[in-house]
Structure formats: structure tokens, C-alpha cells
Design a protein around this motif. Structure first.
Motif, PDB file in Angstrom:
ATOM      1  N   VAL A   6      40.541  41.137  36.721  1.00  0.00           N
ATOM      2  CA  VAL A   6      39.334  41.634  37.377  1.00  0.00           C
ATOM      3  C   VAL A   6      38.241  41.809  36.333  1.00  0.00           C
ATOM      4  CG1 VAL A   6      40.481  42.831  39.271  1.00  0.00           C
ATOM      5  CG2 VAL A   6      40.051  44.053  37.139  1.00  0.00           C
ATOM      6  N   THR A   7      37.016  41.577  36.754  1.00  0.00           N
ATOM      7  CA  THR A   7      35.866  41.852  35.897  1.00  0.00           C
ATOM      8  C   THR A   7      35.333  43.235  36.259  1.00  0.00           C
ATOM      9  OG1 THR A   7      35.304  39.512  35.778  1.00  0.00           O
ATOM     10  CG2 THR A   7      33.567  41.082  35.200  1.00  0.00           C
ATOM     11  N   VAL A   8      35.109  44.062  35.231  1.00  0.00           N
ATOM     12  CA  VAL A   8      34.700  45.454  35.451  1.00  0.00           C
ATOM     13  C   VAL A   8      33.186  45.566  35.357  1.00  0.00           C
ATOM     14  CG1 VAL A   8      34.953  47.846  34.675  1.00  0.00           C
ATOM     15  CG2 VAL A   8      36.872  46.251  34.461  1.00  0.00           C
ATOM     16  N   LEU A  21      36.864  54.980  41.744  1.00  0.00           N
ATOM     17  CA  LEU A  21      36.565  53.605  41.334  1.00  0.00           C
ATOM     18  C   LEU A  21      36.582  52.724  42.569  1.00  0.00           C
ATOM     19  CD1 LEU A  21      39.317  51.628  41.198  1.00  0.00           C
ATOM     20  CD2 LEU A  21      39.782  52.996  39.188  1.00  0.00           C
ATOM     21  N   MET A  22      35.871  51.624  42.488  1.00  0.00           N
ATOM     22  CA  MET A  22      35.750  50.710  43.621  1.00  0.00           C
ATOM     23  C   MET A  22      36.464  49.414  43.287  1.00  0.00           C
ATOM     24  SD  MET A  22      31.683  51.389  44.327  1.00  0.00           S
ATOM     25  CE  MET A  22      31.573  50.959  46.042  1.00  0.00           C
ATOM     26  N   LEU A  23      37.226  48.897  44.254  1.00  0.00           N
ATOM     27  CA  LEU A  23      37.952  47.637  44.094  1.00  0.00           C
ATOM     28  C   LEU A  23      37.697  46.747  45.303  1.00  0.00           C
ATOM     29  CD1 LEU A  23      41.576  48.377  42.754  1.00  0.00           C
ATOM     30  CD2 LEU A  23      39.893  46.870  41.697  1.00  0.00           C
ATOM     31  N   GLY A  24      37.673  45.442  45.045  1.00  0.00           N
ATOM     32  CA  GLY A  24      37.514  44.508  46.146  1.00  0.00           C
ATOM     33  C   GLY A  24      38.636  44.649  47.164  1.00  0.00           C
ATOM     34  N   ILE A  53      38.113  53.186  46.310  1.00  0.00           N
ATOM     35  CA  ILE A  53      37.326  52.838  47.489  1.00  0.00           C
ATOM     36  C   ILE A  53      37.334  51.319  47.637  1.00  0.00           C
ATOM     37  CG2 ILE A  53      34.998  52.836  48.489  1.00  0.00           C
ATOM     38  CD1 ILE A  53      34.484  55.460  47.034  1.00  0.00           C
ATOM     39  N   SER A  54      37.592  50.856  48.859  1.00  0.00           N
ATOM     40  CA  SER A  54      37.634  49.421  49.140  1.00  0.00           C
ATOM     41  C   SER A  54      36.226  48.870  49.353  1.00  0.00           C
ATOM     42  CB  SER A  54      38.494  49.181  50.384  1.00  0.00           C
ATOM     43  OG  SER A  54      38.485  47.820  50.737  1.00  0.00           O
ATOM     44  N   VAL A  55      35.964  47.710  48.711  1.00  0.00           N
ATOM     45  CA  VAL A  55      34.659  47.054  48.853  1.00  0.00           C
ATOM     46  C   VAL A  55      34.886  45.665  49.453  1.00  0.00           C
ATOM     47  CG1 VAL A  55      32.542  46.316  47.697  1.00  0.00           C
ATOM     48  CG2 VAL A  55      33.840  48.259  46.796  1.00  0.00           C
ATOM     49  N   PRO A  56      34.369  45.414  50.675  1.00  0.00           N
ATOM     50  CA  PRO A  56      34.572  44.097  51.295  1.00  0.00           C
ATOM     51  C   PRO A  56      33.818  42.993  50.534  1.00  0.00           C
ATOM     52  CG  PRO A  56      33.184  45.500  52.686  1.00  0.00           C
ATOM     53  CD  PRO A  56      33.606  46.329  51.531  1.00  0.00           C
ATOM     54  N   LYS A  57      34.374  41.782  50.621  1.00  0.00           N
ATOM     55  CA  LYS A  57      33.761  40.586  50.027  1.00  0.00           C
ATOM     56  C   LYS A  57      33.406  40.784  48.547  1.00  0.00           C
ATOM     57  CE  LYS A  57      31.881  39.073  54.462  1.00  0.00           C
ATOM     58  NZ  LYS A  57      30.670  38.744  55.225  1.00  0.00           N
ATOM     59  N   TYR A  58      34.343  41.357  47.800  1.00  0.00           N
ATOM     60  CA  TYR A  58      34.134  41.634  46.373  1.00  0.00           C
ATOM     61  C   TYR A  58      35.498  41.524  45.703  1.00  0.00           C
ATOM     62  CZ  TYR A  58      33.023  44.414  42.159  1.00  0.00           C
ATOM     63  OH  TYR A  58      32.853  44.848  40.867  1.00  0.00           O
ATOM     64  N   ASP A  59      35.549  40.922  44.513  1.00  0.00           N
ATOM     65  CA  ASP A  59      36.872  40.769  43.887  1.00  0.00           C
ATOM     66  C   ASP A  59      36.931  41.392  42.485  1.00  0.00           C
ATOM     67  OD1 ASP A  59      35.339  39.022  42.453  1.00  0.00           O
ATOM     68  OD2 ASP A  59      36.627  37.265  42.763  1.00  0.00           O
ATOM     69  N   GLY A  60      36.016  42.312  42.193  1.00  0.00           N
ATOM     70  CA  GLY A  60      36.013  42.963  40.891  1.00  0.00           C
ATOM     71  C   GLY A  60      36.352  44.438  40.983  1.00  0.00           C
ATOM     72  N   ILE A  73      35.727  51.435  28.246  1.00  0.00           N
ATOM     73  CA  ILE A  73      35.555  50.148  28.927  1.00  0.00           C
ATOM     74  C   ILE A  73      34.078  49.882  29.136  1.00  0.00           C
ATOM     75  CG2 ILE A  73      36.006  48.848  31.041  1.00  0.00           C
ATOM     76  CD1 ILE A  73      38.569  50.514  31.376  1.00  0.00           C
ATOM     77  N   SER A  74      33.611  48.707  28.728  1.00  0.00           N
ATOM     78  CA  SER A  74      32.205  48.358  28.890  1.00  0.00           C
ATOM     79  C   SER A  74      32.036  47.389  30.060  1.00  0.00           C
ATOM     80  CB  SER A  74      31.645  47.743  27.608  1.00  0.00           C
ATOM     81  OG  SER A  74      32.434  46.645  27.204  1.00  0.00           O
ATOM     82  N   SER A  75      30.844  47.325  30.564  1.00  0.00           N
ATOM     83  CA  SER A  75      30.551  46.436  31.683  1.00  0.00           C
ATOM     84  C   SER A  75      30.761  44.984  31.255  1.00  0.00           C
ATOM     85  CB  SER A  75      29.106  46.642  32.133  1.00  0.00           C
ATOM     86  OG  SER A  75      28.929  46.193  33.456  1.00  0.00           O
ATOM     87  N   GLY A  76      31.386  44.213  32.132  1.00  0.00           N
ATOM     88  CA  GLY A  76      31.692  42.821  31.819  1.00  0.00           C
ATOM     89  C   GLY A  76      33.082  42.605  31.261  1.00  0.00           C
ATOM     90  N   SER A  77      33.792  43.697  30.977  1.00  0.00           N
ATOM     91  CA  SER A  77      35.173  43.560  30.491  1.00  0.00           C
ATOM     92  C   SER A  77      36.036  42.871  31.538  1.00  0.00           C
ATOM     93  CB  SER A  77      35.781  44.935  30.180  1.00  0.00           C
ATOM     94  OG  SER A  77      35.088  45.578  29.136  1.00  0.00           O
ATOM     95  N   VAL A  78      36.928  42.010  31.078  1.00  0.00           N
ATOM     96  CA  VAL A  78      37.875  41.344  31.971  1.00  0.00           C
ATOM     97  C   VAL A  78      39.257  41.912  31.663  1.00  0.00           C
ATOM     98  CG1 VAL A  78      38.889  39.153  32.684  1.00  0.00           C
ATOM     99  CG2 VAL A  78      36.473  39.256  32.022  1.00  0.00           C
ATOM    100  N   LEU A  79      39.879  42.527  32.672  1.00  0.00           N
ATOM    101  CA  LEU A  79      41.166  43.193  32.472  1.00  0.00           C
ATOM    102  C   LEU A  79      42.181  42.700  33.495  1.00  0.00           C
ATOM    103  CD1 LEU A  79      39.868  46.855  31.977  1.00  0.00           C
ATOM    104  CD2 LEU A  79      40.528  45.236  30.191  1.00  0.00           C
ATOM    105  N   ARG A  80      43.432  42.757  33.095  1.00  0.00           N
ATOM    106  CA  ARG A  80      44.504  42.484  34.055  1.00  0.00           C
ATOM    107  C   ARG A  80      44.865  43.793  34.752  1.00  0.00           C
ATOM    108  NH1 ARG A  80      48.509  39.206  29.957  1.00  0.00           N
ATOM    109  NH2 ARG A  80      46.816  38.712  28.510  1.00  0.00           N
TER     110      ARG A  80
END
Length: 455
Positions: A6-8, A21-24, A53-60, A73-80
Motif C-alpha cells: 500500500v502507498t501511504v 487510519l483510512m484504508l481502501g 475507516i473504509s474508503v470506497p474506490k481507494y487502494d492506499g 512514516i512519511s507521505s508516499g511510503s510504500v509498505l507491505r
């Protein structure tokens, strides 16, 4: 298979609460993560209860600024990510830390000196494969319990307080630093308190390696006659058994202090010793005088005495081979690269620091005097030897290693010999001969770190 990366994004001030926190929505569905219910967020040693919190049509993933500061964690970080329903823990990472000997805060473009490129490549590999990395020195761990002051790359190198990581890669290049009580205490604490995996946790002495591997019968075929130099009678025995010997400082590196001893037809002995200006030659009338000549050095330096091997040559220059062997994404030893190293014109050691040069294995073997059959078999023999020796080190020496630099030689009959093993292989000396942006060795280190962290 659920998506693992996921990209943060870090939301602006006041938009997201500290514990939200919000997740797709698709991620929640794939991982069966409950929305609107408290669960624990884990990032290295950091733990905090959060509500997703669930965010529709979002995968980050979106987090607030407070959570960003706490985790580093900074913006743009890619984490598993991975979620454990039983423990209700949402793990993000892996968080990797690399302990280095020193930093140079007054050099913002090269804060880690000659290994800055390696550090930058590791940051890039994390962006590609998913993960976060920071770098710290022994000075950064004073009074460290759960957090460490480390360097991160966020539009430039910056110091940031980070959680203790899932994995520590010990890249200290000094035994003195590695043995500092504060360093040893830190490594014990992070392992016991946080379950942090520490690899390449100690230097290897040359003699320690040979003593350990002697217990492995299957490895004896790779091992030249080698012992810790103790006394005159042992020295005489080795001199009579072998026409060429090498005396190597047990804790030496980069070819420093190596002495080559050659027995002449008239019974005299010649020594060649490496020094700053090249090599220094001396002749002694007999073995007793020779021992007297070197016994002064033995008062301050322990030496390994090792049988000389009749190495293959390129243009009358001795050739040896550096194999970089690393653990992979399944925790198994694998050969990342093998390069040939050709000694410089005035040297008999092949280290690049001594004027040596690199070649591919096939090129170096092709230019040698080996038979066609031996030339064809050489690359496979080197691979086999490197993997078997790495497995032997792991079995015989009680320490955790994730990468080893294994120096090998091929004699004029095509036989493979072990020269030495380095648990802190240089990030310059063993570079594969290609122009790829991120070295395979860097990617493999991240693979193994992910395996250790459970991602």
C-alpha cells in the motif's frame, strides 16, 4: 492472493484523529479487516490501538500527521501489510534498520561517506518492493529503549526519531565499535524486548572460520592447511610441508599486513609483505632466522599461517574470486554474484584497495592455463563451494548471518580452495559487473529482511 503493498498518504493537520487510519475498501475485504472496530497497528516496535475507516474506490492507506510523527512514516511510503484476525494486529512494514559505523551530518549529500550509494539504493528498493529503512550509528542508541534517532530519506536525508525496527542489519566495520558495551546491550535488548531479528551480528576471525569448518568433513576438500601461528616448531613444520605460505593477521582486512613466505631452492626464505607503498621484500638464510624476523610482529598481531595455493593467473597476475552469498526471500542461502579479482601489478593480493581489478568469472578462467574441461566446470564449482561453505558457517558458528563474502581460489589443476570468509562484505568491492540501478545484493537484503519480519 490479497494485495500486499500500500502507498501511504499523510493527511493535513486536523483531518484525521491520532487513533484513526483510512484504508481502501478493497483492502479491508481482501484481508478481512474489520472497519469501525479497534485493532492494534504494528510498525516495528511501535504499537497503538487504532480504528480503521473504509474508503470506497481507494487502494492506499491514509494516516494523520500525529501518527506520521510517532511512526516516522512519511507521505508516499510504500509498505507491505498483513492482518492477523486472531490477534487483531495490523502489521505494516517491514521496518528495517542498518547500523553503520559513522555519519557525516555536515555532508547532506553524502551523510554516510562511501556507502551512501548503497543506502540510497536500499531506500529505492523499499519503494519498489514495499518497506521502510533507516540508518543509525552507535552514537544514536544511547539510552534507546523503544525508539532510535536514525536517518531516513524523505526528499533528502533527514534525522528522525524512529521505532526500533523489525530487523537490524549490522554493517559496523570496526570490531571496537561492535564490542562497545552500549552496542552489545542494545542488540540484546531489541532481541529480547521486541523480537527484533539481528543479522551479521559479529565479525569473523580468519582462524575461527577454519577451526569451525574443520568439523565438517564434506568441506575439508576446500580447505588449505591452515592454523593459528603459535611457535617455532609449528612454523618449521609448515615451512617444510609447503613451498609457499601466507601469514595473515587474524583480524585483518583489505589485504593489510599479509606476508607471503617462499622457500628458495638453497634453503633460504624470501618474504613479501604488503604495505602502503606496495610490497617489501626480505631474504632470510634459514627458517629460524625467518621466525625471529616475524616474531616481533606476533607480539601485537595474531597470525593465521596458511598453505599457499598455486593460483590460476591472468597475464602473470594471480586471480581469486569473491562470492557474495545471501539469504533470500525464503530464508535459504543463494549466490548473488561471483566476480574474479585480479591482483595489481606489484601485489600478490587481489583486493581492489591494493590495486586489483575486477573481471567476470568466465573471462578470468578463459585467460588462464586451465584445461578446456576445467574452464567449463569452474563457474559451477565456485557456486557449489560458496553455498556449501555458507551452510557450514551457519551450522558451525553460533551467530546469525544473512550475507557472507566468501573468497575462493582455483589452482592450476582446477581445484577450488577457500581463502577466507567475511561477514561484513564491502558494498563496493563485490559489485556485480553491470549497470543496473539497484544492485541485486541490495534487493536480496530487502527480500531476507521481509522474510525475517514475516512479510
Amino acid at each position: 492472493m490479497p494485495k500486499k503493498k500500500v502507498t501511504v498518504q499523510v493527511s493535513g493537520s486536523g483531518i484525521l484523529q491520532d487513533d484513526v487510519l483510512m484504508l481502501g475498501a478493497s483492502l479491508l475485504k481482501q484481508w478481512k479487516i474489520p472497519a469501525g472496530h479497534p485493532l492494534q497497528l504494528a510498525f516495528g516496535a511501535f504499537r497503538q490501538e487504532v480504528t480503521v475507516i473504509s474508503v470506497p474506490k481507494y487502494d492506499g492507506m491514509r494516516i494523520g500527521q500525529v501518527l506520521s510523527r510517532k511512526t516516522g512514516i512519511s507521505s508516499g511510503s510504500v509498505l507491505r501489510i498483513k492482518y492477523s484476525p486472531r490477534s487483531r494486529i495490523l502489521h505494516i512494514g517491514p521496518l528495517i534498520s542498518v547500523m553503520i559505523s559513522r555519519d557525516y551530518p555536515d555532508q547532506p549529500d553524502r551523510p554516510f561517506g562511501s556507502i551512501t550509494l548503497f543506502c540510497r539504493e536500499l531506500v529505492s528498493a523499499c519503494r519498489q518492493q514495499g518497506g521502510a529503512v533507516y540508518f543509525f550509528t552507535p552514537d544514536d542508541i544511547e539510552n534507546a529503549q523503544d525508539r532510535v534517532q536514525g536517518w531516513v530519506y524523505d526528499n533528502g536525508w533527514k534525522k528522525r526519531v524512529m521505532p526500533v525496527a523489525d530487523v537490524v542489519n549490522n554493517r559496523l566495520t570496526s570490531r571496537k565499535l561492535e564490542n562497545k558495551p552500549s552496542v552489545q546491550h542494545f542488540l540484546r535488548e531489541v532481541k529480547s524486548r521486541h523480537g527484533t531479528a539481528v543479522f551479521n551480528e559479529k565479525f569473523l576471525d580468519k582462524n575461527e572460520v577454519f577451526d569451525a569448518l574443520r568439523s565438517k568433513t564434506s568441506l575439508l576438500r576446500f580447505m588449505p592447511d591452515s592454523h593459528l601461528l603459535k611457535n617455532l616448531s609449528q612454523f618449521k613444520k609448515m615451512c617444510s610441508a609447503h613451498p609457499v605460505l601466507f601469514l595473515k593477521p587474524v583480524r585483518g582486512s583489505l589485504g593489510k599486513g599479509i606476508i607471503r613466505v617462499t622457500r628458495n631452492p638453497d634453503g633460504s626464505y624470501q618474504t613479501l609483505a604488503t604495505n602502503v607503498g606496495g610490497t617489501r621484500k626480505q631474504v632470510y638464510p634459514n627458517v629460524t632466522k625467518l621466525f625471529e624476523g616475524i616474531s616481533g610482529k606476533m607480539k601485537s598481531t595474531r597470525y593465521q599461517i596458511q598453505q599457499g595455493v598455486n593460483l590460476i593467473e591472468n597475464g602473470q597476475r594471480p586471480v581469486d574470486f569473491r562470492a557474495l552469498v545471501q539469504k533470500n526471500s525464503t530464508g535459504k542461502w543463494s549466490v548473488t554474484s561471483i566476480v574474479a579479482r585480479i591482483a595489481g601489478g606489484s601485489h600478490y593480493v587481489s583486493n581492489l584497495a591494493r590495486g586489483g581489478s575486477l573481471s567476470t568469472v568466465r573471462e578470468a578462467v578463459a585467460k588462464s592455463s586451465l584445461s578446456p574441461a576445467a574452464k567449463s566446470a569452474a563457474p559451477g564449482k565456485l557456486q557449489t563451494a560458496a553455498l556449501e561453505i555458507a551452510a557450514g558457517i551457519e551450522e558451525a558458528i553460533p551467530a546469525h548471518f544473512g550475507e557472507l563474502g566468501i573468497d575462493l581460489a582455483i589452482d592450476t589443476t582446477g581445484h577450488v580452495w577457500l581463502i577466507e570468509v567475511n561477514s561484513k562484505p564491502s558494498k563496493n568491492d563485490n559489485t556485480p559487473l553491470n549497470d543496473s540501478k539497484t544492485r541485486p545484493s541490495v534487493k536480496k537484503m530487502l527480500d531476507y529482511s521481509g522474510f525475517l519480519a514475516g512479510f
